[in-house]
Structure formats: structure tokens, C-alpha cells
Scaffold this motif. Structure first.
Motif, PDB file in Angstrom:
ATOM      1  N   GLY A 251       0.831  -1.192   0.000  1.00 35.83           N
ATOM      2  CA  GLY A 251       0.000   0.000   0.000  1.00 35.83           C
ATOM      3  C   GLY A 251       0.868   1.244   0.000  1.00 35.83           C
ATOM      4  O   GLY A 251       2.058   1.186   0.297  1.00 35.83           O
ATOM      5  N   LEU A 252       0.266   2.359  -0.348  1.00 34.17           N
ATOM      6  CA  LEU A 252       0.981   3.639  -0.374  1.00 34.17           C
ATOM      7  C   LEU A 252       0.193   4.667   0.418  1.00 34.17           C
ATOM      8  O   LEU A 252      -1.025   4.736   0.317  1.00 34.17           O
ATOM      9  N   LEU A 253       0.897   5.460   1.182  1.00 31.13           N
ATOM     10  CA  LEU A 253       0.289   6.571   1.896  1.00 31.13           C
ATOM     11  C   LEU A 253       1.089   7.809   1.523  1.00 31.13           C
ATOM     12  O   LEU A 253       2.186   8.026   2.034  1.00 31.13           O
ATOM     13  N   MET A 254       0.550   8.583   0.598  1.00 28.93           N
ATOM     14  CA  MET A 254       1.272   9.749   0.079  1.00 28.93           C
ATOM     15  C   MET A 254       0.529  11.027   0.473  1.00 28.93           C
ATOM     16  O   MET A 254      -0.697  11.069   0.432  1.00 28.93           O
ATOM     17  N   ALA A 255       1.265  12.043   0.835  1.00 30.84           N
ATOM     18  CA  ALA A 255       0.679  13.332   1.179  1.00 30.84           C
ATOM     19  C   ALA A 255       1.049  14.347   0.104  1.00 30.84           C
ATOM     20  O   ALA A 255       2.219  14.676  -0.061  1.00 30.84           O
ATOM     21  N   TYR A 256       0.087  14.776  -0.662  1.00 27.26           N
ATOM     22  CA  TYR A 256       0.232  15.799  -1.687  1.00 27.26           C
ATOM     23  C   TYR A 256       1.283  15.478  -2.755  1.00 27.26           C
ATOM     24  O   TYR A 256       2.111  16.329  -3.071  1.00 27.26           O
ATOM     25  N   PRO A 257       1.247  14.290  -3.330  1.00 27.94           N
ATOM     26  CA  PRO A 257       2.217  14.027  -4.405  1.00 27.94           C
ATOM     27  C   PRO A 257       1.765  14.707  -5.696  1.00 27.94           C
ATOM     28  O   PRO A 257       0.571  14.874  -5.935  1.00 27.94           O
ATOM     29  N   ALA A 258       2.705  15.108  -6.499  1.00 25.48           N
ATOM     30  CA  ALA A 258       2.396  15.702  -7.810  1.00 25.48           C
ATOM     31  C   ALA A 258       2.299  14.567  -8.816  1.00 25.48           C
ATOM     32  O   ALA A 258       3.291  14.141  -9.387  1.00 25.48           O
ATOM     33  N   LEU A 259       1.097  14.054  -9.017  1.00 21.48           N
ATOM     34  CA  LEU A 259       0.917  12.896  -9.880  1.00 21.48           C
ATOM     35  C   LEU A 259       0.411  13.266 -11.273  1.00 21.48           C
ATOM     36  O   LEU A 259       0.566  12.508 -12.207  1.00 21.48           O
ATOM     37  N   ASN A 260      -0.234  14.392 -11.412  1.00 20.52           N
ATOM     38  CA  ASN A 260      -0.769  14.813 -12.706  1.00 20.52           C
ATOM     39  C   ASN A 260       0.054  15.997 -13.192  1.00 20.52           C
ATOM     40  O   ASN A 260      -0.169  17.130 -12.794  1.00 20.52           O
ATOM     41  N   LEU A 261       1.007  15.737 -14.059  1.00 20.20           N
ATOM     42  CA  LEU A 261       1.905  16.791 -14.527  1.00 20.20           C
ATOM     43  C   LEU A 261       1.629  17.150 -15.979  1.00 20.20           C
ATOM     44  O   LEU A 261       2.526  17.519 -16.721  1.00 20.20           O
TER      45      LEU A 261
END
Length: 64
Positions: free
Chosen positions: A23-33
């Protein structure tokens, strides 16, 4: 930076067929560039007096 790091590392693990995290727990990743889409955050930045959207676009271009 941590959100982007874990996302890219997970994609690399999948590509290399290594065990990916459960699983992943990401805070505010820039995924849509995508530079051709107008996201809500981009539209909000059009009225920002401190960080103009032209500067943010330059930062995004440099990051990509």
C-alpha cells in the motif's frame, strides 16, 4: 518530495517485476503533470499575487 519519490519507486518496482509495496500513503504528491489541463489548483493560482501562475508554470516545466 516524499510522495513523488514513493510513486516513482513503486512504478519502477512494478516495471522491474520486483515486489511492490502492499500500500501507499502519500501526502500531496504531484501525480498529474500534464501541461495541457487546467486543474483547480492551477485556476486558483491565476489570482495569486504572491506566486504568479507564470512562475508556477516555469517551475512545472523545469520539474518535468
Amino acid at each position: 518530495a516524499g510522495g513523488n519519490l514513493i510513486a516513482s519507486l513503486t512504478l519502477l518496482a512494478i516495471k522491474e517485476k520486483v515486489r511492490a509495496p502492499d500500500g501507499l500513503l502519500m501526502a500531496y504528491p504531484a501525480l498529474n503533470l500534464c501541461l495541457k489541463e487546467y486543474t483547480p489548483s492551477y485556476l486558483i493560482s491565476l489570482n495569486d499575487g504572491l506566486l504568479p501562475h507564470t512562475f508556477l508554470k516555469l517551475c512545472l516545466n523545469s520539474y518535468i
